[in-house]
Structure formats: structure tokens, C-alpha cells
Design a protein around this motif. Structure first.
Motif, PDB file in Angstrom:
ATOM      1  N   CYS A 465      60.622  37.641  22.963  1.00  0.00           N
ATOM      2  CA  CYS A 465      60.122  38.935  22.518  1.00  0.00           C
ATOM      3  C   CYS A 465      58.684  38.819  22.038  1.00  0.00           C
ATOM      4  O   CYS A 465      58.101  37.737  22.018  1.00  0.00           O
ATOM      5  CB  CYS A 465      61.006  39.474  21.405  1.00  0.00           C
ATOM      6  SG  CYS A 465      60.940  38.472  19.903  1.00  0.00           S
ATOM      7  N   ASN A 466      58.178  39.931  21.650  1.00  0.00           N
ATOM      8  CA  ASN A 466      56.790  39.962  21.212  1.00  0.00           C
ATOM      9  C   ASN A 466      56.664  40.865  19.986  1.00  0.00           C
ATOM     10  O   ASN A 466      55.667  41.551  19.790  1.00  0.00           O
ATOM     11  CB  ASN A 466      55.925  40.475  22.356  1.00  0.00           C
ATOM     12  CG  ASN A 466      54.467  40.219  22.110  1.00  0.00           C
ATOM     13  OD1 ASN A 466      54.100  39.214  21.510  1.00  0.00           O
ATOM     14  ND2 ASN A 466      53.619  41.131  22.546  1.00  0.00           N
ATOM     15  N   CYS A 467      57.664  40.835  19.231  1.00  0.00           N
ATOM     16  CA  CYS A 467      57.729  41.770  18.106  1.00  0.00           C
ATOM     17  C   CYS A 467      56.659  41.467  17.056  1.00  0.00           C
ATOM     18  O   CYS A 467      56.360  40.310  16.766  1.00  0.00           O
ATOM     19  CB  CYS A 467      59.104  41.695  17.455  1.00  0.00           C
ATOM     20  SG  CYS A 467      60.452  41.978  18.601  1.00  0.00           S
ATOM     21  N   LYS A 468      56.157  42.546  16.529  1.00  0.00           N
ATOM     22  CA  LYS A 468      55.127  42.402  15.497  1.00  0.00           C
ATOM     23  C   LYS A 468      55.593  42.975  14.157  1.00  0.00           C
ATOM     24  O   LYS A 468      55.303  42.422  13.103  1.00  0.00           O
ATOM     25  CB  LYS A 468      53.864  43.124  15.941  1.00  0.00           C
ATOM     26  CG  LYS A 468      53.226  42.511  17.182  1.00  0.00           C
ATOM     27  CD  LYS A 468      52.591  41.179  16.852  1.00  0.00           C
ATOM     28  CE  LYS A 468      51.800  40.648  18.036  1.00  0.00           C
ATOM     29  NZ  LYS A 468      52.689  40.332  19.193  1.00  0.00           N
ATOM     30  N   ASN A 471      60.183  42.468  12.923  1.00  0.00           N
ATOM     31  CA  ASN A 471      60.736  41.194  12.432  1.00  0.00           C
ATOM     32  C   ASN A 471      61.957  40.762  13.235  1.00  0.00           C
ATOM     33  O   ASN A 471      62.782  39.998  12.757  1.00  0.00           O
ATOM     34  CB  ASN A 471      61.099  41.296  10.947  1.00  0.00           C
ATOM     35  CG  ASN A 471      59.883  41.576  10.098  1.00  0.00           C
ATOM     36  OD1 ASN A 471      59.889  42.477   9.270  1.00  0.00           O
ATOM     37  ND2 ASN A 471      58.814  40.820  10.319  1.00  0.00           N
ATOM     38  N   CYS A 472      62.016  41.295  14.378  1.00  0.00           N
ATOM     39  CA  CYS A 472      63.143  40.936  15.251  1.00  0.00           C
ATOM     40  C   CYS A 472      64.470  41.282  14.587  1.00  0.00           C
ATOM     41  O   CYS A 472      65.480  40.593  14.787  1.00  0.00           O
ATOM     42  CB  CYS A 472      63.092  39.456  15.606  1.00  0.00           C
ATOM     43  SG  CYS A 472      61.575  38.960  16.433  1.00  0.00           S
ATOM     44  N   LEU A 473      64.401  42.294  13.801  1.00  0.00           N
ATOM     45  CA  LEU A 473      65.621  42.706  13.120  1.00  0.00           C
ATOM     46  C   LEU A 473      66.086  44.071  13.577  1.00  0.00           C
ATOM     47  O   LEU A 473      67.026  44.639  13.039  1.00  0.00           O
ATOM     48  CB  LEU A 473      65.388  42.718  11.606  1.00  0.00           C
ATOM     49  CG  LEU A 473      65.400  41.351  10.936  1.00  0.00           C
ATOM     50  CD1 LEU A 473      65.025  41.484   9.475  1.00  0.00           C
ATOM     51  CD2 LEU A 473      66.760  40.703  11.090  1.00  0.00           C
ATOM     52  N   CYS A 490      59.304  33.111  22.281  1.00  0.00           N
ATOM     53  CA  CYS A 490      58.963  34.372  21.638  1.00  0.00           C
ATOM     54  C   CYS A 490      57.595  34.264  20.966  1.00  0.00           C
ATOM     55  O   CYS A 490      57.207  33.220  20.472  1.00  0.00           O
ATOM     56  CB  CYS A 490      60.023  34.730  20.602  1.00  0.00           C
ATOM     57  SG  CYS A 490      61.654  35.019  21.303  1.00  0.00           S
ATOM     58  N   ARG A 491      56.947  35.369  20.979  1.00  0.00           N
ATOM     59  CA  ARG A 491      55.650  35.427  20.305  1.00  0.00           C
ATOM     60  C   ARG A 491      55.719  36.392  19.128  1.00  0.00           C
ATOM     61  O   ARG A 491      54.741  37.000  18.747  1.00  0.00           O
ATOM     62  CB  ARG A 491      54.586  35.872  21.305  1.00  0.00           C
ATOM     63  CG  ARG A 491      54.331  34.881  22.405  1.00  0.00           C
ATOM     64  CD  ARG A 491      53.698  35.526  23.596  1.00  0.00           C
ATOM     65  NE  ARG A 491      54.579  36.547  24.159  1.00  0.00           N
ATOM     66  CZ  ARG A 491      55.655  36.270  24.875  1.00  0.00           C
ATOM     67  NH1 ARG A 491      55.984  35.024  25.106  1.00  0.00           N
ATOM     68  NH2 ARG A 491      56.412  37.232  25.347  1.00  0.00           N
ATOM     69  N   CYS A 492      56.910  36.475  18.657  1.00  0.00           N
ATOM     70  CA  CYS A 492      57.125  37.424  17.580  1.00  0.00           C
ATOM     71  C   CYS A 492      56.487  36.930  16.275  1.00  0.00           C
ATOM     72  O   CYS A 492      56.269  35.746  16.081  1.00  0.00           O
ATOM     73  CB  CYS A 492      58.621  37.650  17.377  1.00  0.00           C
ATOM     74  SG  CYS A 492      59.595  36.147  17.312  1.00  0.00           S
ATOM     75  N   GLU A 493      56.240  37.867  15.437  1.00  0.00           N
ATOM     76  CA  GLU A 493      55.663  37.540  14.132  1.00  0.00           C
ATOM     77  C   GLU A 493      56.660  37.879  13.038  1.00  0.00           C
ATOM     78  O   GLU A 493      57.275  38.927  13.043  1.00  0.00           O
ATOM     79  CB  GLU A 493      54.366  38.322  13.941  1.00  0.00           C
ATOM     80  CG  GLU A 493      53.309  37.968  14.977  1.00  0.00           C
ATOM     81  CD  GLU A 493      52.083  38.862  14.833  1.00  0.00           C
ATOM     82  OE1 GLU A 493      52.079  39.721  13.929  1.00  0.00           O
ATOM     83  OE2 GLU A 493      51.151  38.695  15.636  1.00  0.00           O
ATOM     84  N   GLY A 494      56.753  36.984  12.132  1.00  0.00           N
ATOM     85  CA  GLY A 494      57.685  37.207  11.025  1.00  0.00           C
ATOM     86  C   GLY A 494      59.114  37.322  11.494  1.00  0.00           C
ATOM     87  O   GLY A 494      59.879  38.149  11.003  1.00  0.00           O
ATOM     88  N   CYS A 495      59.413  36.488  12.400  1.00  0.00           N
ATOM     89  CA  CYS A 495      60.747  36.557  12.992  1.00  0.00           C
ATOM     90  C   CYS A 495      61.844  36.327  11.951  1.00  0.00           C
ATOM     91  O   CYS A 495      61.831  35.351  11.203  1.00  0.00           O
ATOM     92  CB  CYS A 495      60.876  35.519  14.100  1.00  0.00           C
ATOM     93  SG  CYS A 495      62.501  35.488  14.848  1.00  0.00           S
ATOM     94  N   LYS A 496      62.749  37.247  11.955  1.00  0.00           N
ATOM     95  CA  LYS A 496      63.905  37.093  11.066  1.00  0.00           C
ATOM     96  C   LYS A 496      65.189  37.325  11.844  1.00  0.00           C
ATOM     97  O   LYS A 496      66.223  37.703  11.270  1.00  0.00           O
ATOM     98  CB  LYS A 496      63.803  38.081   9.902  1.00  0.00           C
ATOM     99  CG  LYS A 496      62.657  37.770   8.959  1.00  0.00           C
ATOM    100  CD  LYS A 496      62.632  38.782   7.815  1.00  0.00           C
ATOM    101  CE  LYS A 496      61.479  38.485   6.862  1.00  0.00           C
ATOM    102  NZ  LYS A 496      61.405  39.488   5.769  1.00  0.00           N
TER     103      LYS A 496
END
Length: 669
Positions: A465-468, A471-473, A490-496
Motif C-alpha cells: 500500500c501507499n497509505c499516508k 495508518n493502514c487502519l 508497502c510505502r505506507c507511513e505510520g503503518c499500524k
DNA sequence: GAGTTTGAAACT
DNA sequence: CAGTTTCAAACTC
């Protein structure tokens, strides 16, 4: 246990070792118990010559052929158990040996005579398998010989079912028998059989176990070790076999689609399939949806049927989907079902089903409850004309139907050409555009025992994913939506992501609950309806290896590529993706334009022994994706999952090997 | 149900 | 390949 057999572990498969094997006391003993004589090693010159099922483009010597055959055998056998005069069988006319085997299988199943016989047959088949592979490379797929069961040990490049592996399998089974000559441990034996033999779907495997166990304990039919029947099990003991058979047949039915697609449609009807079965089978087809010509036609000529099929598809799909089951599971503690559903869930790796399962429980349920349009995703496209991946329907490979709220929709049978052209175009741009986004790999096994074991979903989003901000929540996150953890891709940020964080850390249940609580507090404090996360959580947890997963499941690897959300990886039982495989195949077989894709996919599902797994912890590693990466405009996203050697499991494991290259759709025409 | 947010898909 | 725009689902109110 130093047995003569053990010496020939690496030799089994050769005539000599075979001879030794058959001369062994154990073998003789087993033989003496069985009214059925083992089939002598009759060389099978061209196991497939008689097959008439639709085959992929000749340009590919797809392994699917072998599995198709295998599956057809499987189908035939079980089906014939109830319909001895199964036409399908007559179709496989040229190979007497196969028929003999099939008859044996039938006898084994129908006669319900003895466990020994069953096992014996399995053994003999396994040995034959190994033998055949050594005798004739063409027959290397052991699918040609195996009847009820398919041998797990697949190796790429026509080395499927290598003598060695088969021998090992047989040896293992023997090891179980040997020490307990008089009272073989059938449970363990069966377990091993399940472990060694691959089924086209986990359900099958489970069903097989159930059936076997039932046989093993003729007087205690309710014993279904794998399923873990409880005493509270409401069903009578009689119901169990039925259930098992049902599961089995369900898989079979799905699988049969593989062969019936274009040219073999007759097969199904000939198969004494009941109306229901037929319906069920057909139901699966539509799910692939895609722009299936058949569907298109159906929708034109008999809309009612189409609708029925659509809904049927959904229903069928949901039978195996934890989503639907979820509610049931929430209310029942029936482990058997849960187990079965878990199996099914394992199969449901592809996003479309995943959506039905894990993602958007709320909405999907809403949609699913809509009745007619159940199968439809009920898109709401306004500008894309439902010809872009934005459109869920299109992306899922299904036509939009009435329940959709789309505007200027072109994703309809009447615009079939446009749809196919567009699809082709998109695929030319990104061959994996319609591939499942979520990859459920063998990590379920690999992850077990290590850090990642905490990761609920043994799957990963294909591209990450690429969530910003989410938080992948939230379901904005495709990983989360798919019920899988984020990965290094994944290039997500603040992944939770509660299913597994990008950094590899995982949230344990407690933390998970805490976070859920926080989330709940944030937005909706006291919603009567179960919130999405709860649902997903539950669904996921059900998929969690809370309890050790059956080995046979752990050993299976599922492959990613299929061509649409609704499509699962090819049939190869190895994937345990029976249902989708059928779906998948249906679609592509019906769609000449993309048949190449299918064959490619099929080819990509070769299996390799565990040693190879080391090379590709995740299927995708050696998968076409790697190759495609360079092709895809989104290459940055279509990156192969990183290798994590630490995720190897100790047990035997089969993984799917990808094919070397991906036939470009643009080259088809 | 309308409006907002979000991130994938598509485009440049 | 990176940045931007478009899009529709997910979400919020």
C-alpha cells in the motif's frame, strides 16, 4: 525403524526399488488385507493422449494439463462413487490403467470395505506415480496416475512427482505403518496422507481427512480428527460423511469447471450432476465474472438465469468465505465448520473474495444482502464508464448489473468488445492489473514459529500500500482491506496495520484490541453494529493459526497470479485454490482474448520441493511479477517481496514456481 | 444522503 | 520515474 524400505528412499520410483517395496512384509501384509489387488506398474505411454478437456494454447506446455488431468481424475473418482456410470470416465477411455486405478478408487470409496485397502491403494498409487514419472517424462505429472489423490511433490519442468519425493512420501507413510503392524495408526497415517497428498483445495483435503478418518473408525464415524468434531456436534454421525463428501464435492464441482469451460461443458451435464450441483458449479463461473462471454450471453438471453448465477456465485463463494461464515462462526463453536471455513478462507486469497471476506464487512454485507445483485459489486462509477480499474466491478472482472449505480456504464455484456478491448489494454499496460492484489503465500507456514508468526494473515499485498494518513487502519489501505499485513513493499507511513506492520513488527491481540478500542473511541463510540475492525479482526483471527493448522494446509502455497480479483490462482491443487481456479479458468477459457494469460498463469504454478522454497520464500519472488516488473509502468509498485530466509519452515513444503516469462497479451493477436 | 477523505489508478 | 490529476470507495456527519 530400520526397514528395508527406508533404504530405498531415494530409490523409490524406480522399478527396482518398487520391487523391493512390494516385497516388503508390510506391503504384503497390507496386500493380504485388501481384496483389491494392487495395480501392477503398467507403463503409461501417453497418459494425456486421451484427454479431451480444453487445454491451454499449445504454445505452452502448461503444468495445468497435468493437474487438470489430475483434477479430472479426482472429480471422476469421487463423482463416480455415486455415479458409477459416470460419462466422464468413459471419456477417459484410452487409458486402461487409469481406469483400473479409477475403479480401484471407486471400489475403495464405495465399498467402504477396509481402511487397509484404501491405504494400500494410495500407496500403490503413489508408488505408481513415482514410477510413472521415471518411466515416462510425459507422465511425470503423476496426476495421470493418481486417482483420488494427487501427489504433493511437484517439481518444476516436468519433473513433477519425482521418484524421490514420491518415495519419500511413501516411505513416510510406511514408517507410520511399519511400527504398528497389527494396528496401524490410521489417524496418523491418514494425517500423513493428507499431508503428502495434495488436494485441489483445502476443503478437499479436509474432506479427505474426514472421510478417511471415518473409514478408519468405522464404528466411530463421528471421529473426524482434522475437523475436530465436538461432542456437541449437532449432526449425526451419518451427517459427517455427507458433510465431508459435500465439502469434497464442492471442491470437485468447482474444479470441474476447469475442464468444462469451453468445450467440455457437456461433461458437467453428463456427469449426472444434479441440478443443484450444476447450479453450484455454474455459479462459480460467473464469479470470475469477467466479461465472460457465457455470462454475457446468458444475460442477454435469459436474464433470470444470469441473475441466478450471479447470486449463486456469490453464495457459493461465500460458502467458503469467512465473511459470510463469520456470523455463523460467531454464533457457533463448531470447530469443524470453523476449520473447514478456515480452509476455505485460505483459498480465498484473492481480493475480490477477500473483499467479501475481510474487507468491508459492512458494505459487502449490505451489498450481498441486496439479493439479485449479490454478485455484483454495485459500483458507483460516474466517469470511468466502468472501464477502468477504479470500477470494482470491472476490476473484479464482472459485468455491472442493475444494482450498480454507475453512469454511462460500458461494463455490460452488450459492450463486451469494448470491455475486452479495454481490459486487454489495461493488461498490456500492467499484466497484473487484474491479478489478485493479495497474495496468500506459504508464509502461513513459514511465519509460524518466527516473529512473523504473529501476523494473522499469511498473505501480503502484492504491491503494498501507499497509505499516508490512514495508518493502514482503514479500508483505504488495500492491505488492511485485504486483511493482510503490510510488508516491506508497502510505502505506507505510520503503518499500524493490525494484520502486520510494515516494519515487520506485529501487533499482538492485546495491542490490537487496544488499538481497536482507541479507534472505536475516536469515531464511533457505541455503534450498535459491529464495526469494521471488529469484524475484520474476528475474521482474521479465525484465520489465525490460533491452533496449529493442519500440515497439509501449511504446506500449501498459494500463488498470486490470477487475472482478476475474482480469480484465483490456477487449479493446481497445490494451491488449494479449487474454487477460484475454476473461476479463473472459466473466465479465461471463455475468453479467448486472455487465454494466454491463463496459460501463463497455469505455467506459473509449478511446484517445487522445499529446497527450492529456500530460493523463493514467497512465490512471487520468482514469479512473473519479477519479470513483469520491468514491463509494468507501475514497476515501482510491482516489486517482488523481499526474501526472508528466516521464514522458512522446517517441514516439507511445496511452493509454486513461477514461469519464466509472461506472454504478453499484446502478442496474442 | 451529501460531503469529505483517502489512496489507487491514470495521466503527464 | 516522479509529480499531478482523476476517480470512486471509504468514511463522516
Amino acid at each position: 525403524m530400520d526397514t528395508p524400505q527406508k533404504q530405498s528412499v531415494t530409490q523409490i520410483g524406480t522399478p527396482i526399488s518398487k520391487s523391493k517395496f512390494e516385497d516388503s512384509p508390510v506391503f504384503n501384509y497390507i496386500n493380504s488385507l485388501s481384496p483389491i489387488r494392487p495395480v501392477k506398474s503398467i507403463p503409461i505411454p501417453h497418459p494425456f493422449s486421451s484427454l479431451n478437456f480444453t487445454s491451454p494454447p499449445s504454445v505452452f506446455t502448461s503444468p495445468h494439463l497435468t493437474s487438470s488431468h489430475k483434477e479430472s481424475r479426482f472429480f471422476k473418482t469421487h463423482n463416480s462413487s455415486s455415479h458409477p456410470t459416470n460419462p466422464v470416465e468413459s471419456r477417459d477411455d484410452s487409458n486402461s490403467n487409469e481406469e483400473v486405478v479409477a475403479e480401484e478408487a471407486e471400489a475403495t470409496i464405495d465399498a467402504s470395505r477396509g481402511d487397509e485397502a484404501s491405504t494400500e491403494m494410495e500407496l500403490s498409487q503413489i508408488s505408481k506415480c513415482g514410477r510413472s514419472s521415471s518411466d515416462d517424462p510425459v507422465a511425470s505429472s503423476c496426476g495421470g496416475d493418481t486417482t483420488v489423490l494427487s501427489l504433493v511433490p511437484y517439481t518444476p519442468r516436468g519433473e513433477n512427482c519425482s521418484p524421490e519425493v514420491a518415495g519419500i512420501g511413501m516411505q513416510k507413510m510406511y514408517d507410520n505403518v511399519q511400527p504398528k503392524n497389527q494396528t496401524p495408526d490410521w489417524e496418523s497415517l491418514i494425517s500423513d496422507a493428507s499431508e503428502l497428498l495434495i488436494f485441489n483445495s483445502p476443503n478437499d483435503s479436509e474432506a479427505f481427512r474426514c472421510l478417511m478418518m471415518q473409514r478408519a473408525s468405522t464404528s466411530e464415524a463421528r471421529f473426524c480428527s482434522g475437523a475436530g468434531m465436538t461432542n456437541n456436534e449437532p449432526k449425526s454421525s451419518d451427517a459427517i460423511p455427507y458433510e465431508a463428501a459435500s465439502i469434497l464435492h464442492r471442491g470437485v464441482r468447482r474444479r470441474c469447471l476447469d475442464f468444462e469451460m469451453p468445450g467440455n461443458k457437456q461433461t458437467m451435464s453428463e456427469n449426472n450432476t444434479t441440478a443443484n450441483e450444476l447450479s453450484s458449479s455454474r455459479c462459480v463461473v460467473p464469479s470470475i465474472g469477467l466479461h465472460l462471454n457465457a455470462i454475457a450471453m446468458s444475460s442477454k438471453d435469459c436474464k433470470t438465469n444470469v441473475t441466478h448465477d450471479y447470486s449463486g456465485k456469490i453464495q457459493v463463494g461465500l460458502q467458503g468465505s469467512s465473511s459470510t461464515m463469520q456470523e455463523t462462526l460467531d454464533q457457533t463453536e463448531n470447530e469443524t465448520r470453523e476449520d473447514a471455513y478456515q480452509d476455505l478462507e485460505d483459498v480465498l486469497t484473492e481480493p475480490a473474495l477477500a473483499e467479501l471476506n475481510l474487507s468491508s464487512p459492512k458494505k459487502k454485507r449490505l451489498k450481498l444482502g441486496a439479493g439479485e445483485g449479490e454478485s455484483c459489486k454495485r459500483c458507483n462509477c460516474k466517469k470511468s464508464k466502468c472501464l477502468k480499474l477504479y470500477c470494482e466491478c470491472f476490476a473484479a472482472g464482472v459485468y455491472c448489473i442493475e444494482p450498480c449505480s454507475c453512469v454511462d456504464c460500458f461494463n455490460k455484456p452488450i459492450h463486451e468488445d469494448t470491455v475486452l478491448a479495454t481490459r486487454k489494454q489495461i493488461e498490456s499496460r500492467n499484466p497484473l492489473a487484474f491479478a489478485p492484489k493479495v497474495i496468500r503465500s506459504s508464509d502461513s507456514v513459514q511465519e509460524t514459529g518466527d516473529d512473523a508468526s504473529k501476523t494473522p494473515a499469511s498473505a501480503r499485498h502484492k504491491r503494498g500500500c501507499n497509505c499516508k494518513k490512514s495508518n493502514c487502519l482503514k479500508k483505504y489501505c488495500e492491505c488492511y482491506q485485504g486483511g493482510v499485513g503490510c510488508s516491506i513493499n508497502c510505502r505506507c507511513e505510520g503503518c499500524k496495520n493490525k494484520f502486520g506492520r510494515k516494519d515487520g513488527s506485529c501487533i499482538d491481540m492485546e495491542t490490537e484490541l487496544e488499538e481497536e478500542n482507541e479507534t472505536s473511541k475516536k469515531s464511533r463510540t457505541a455503534k450498535p453494529q459491529q464495526n469494521t475492525e471488529d469484524l475484520v479482526s474476528k475474521e482474521t483471527s479465525s484465520a489465525l493459526p490460533m491452533t496449529p493448522m493442519p500440515i497439509y494446509r501449511q504446506q500449501l502455497v498459494q500463488v498470486p497470479f490470477s487475472s482478476s480479483k475474482n480469480m484465483m490462482p490456477p487449479p493446481q491443487s497445490l494451491l488449494g485454490a479449487g474454487s477460484s481456479s475454476g473461476i479463473y479458468n472459466s473466465q479465461y477459457l471463455r475468453n479467448p482474448d486472455i487465454s494466454m494469460t491463463q496459460s501463463w498463469n497455469e505455467k506459473s504454478f509449478e511446484t517445487v520441493a522445499e529446497d527450492r522454497a529456500e530460493e523463493m520464500p514467497e512465490i512471487i519472488v520468482h514469479s512473473p511479477i519479477a519479470n513483469i516488473k520491468t514491463l509494468s509502468p507501475n514497476s515501482k509498485r510491482v516489486t517482488p517481496p523481499h526474501l526472508d530466509s528466516s521464514r522458512r519452515s522446517g517441514g516439507r513444503k511445496l511452493i509454486l514456481q513461477s514461469i519464466p516469462s509472461f506472454p504478453s497479451l499484446t502478442h496474442q493477436n
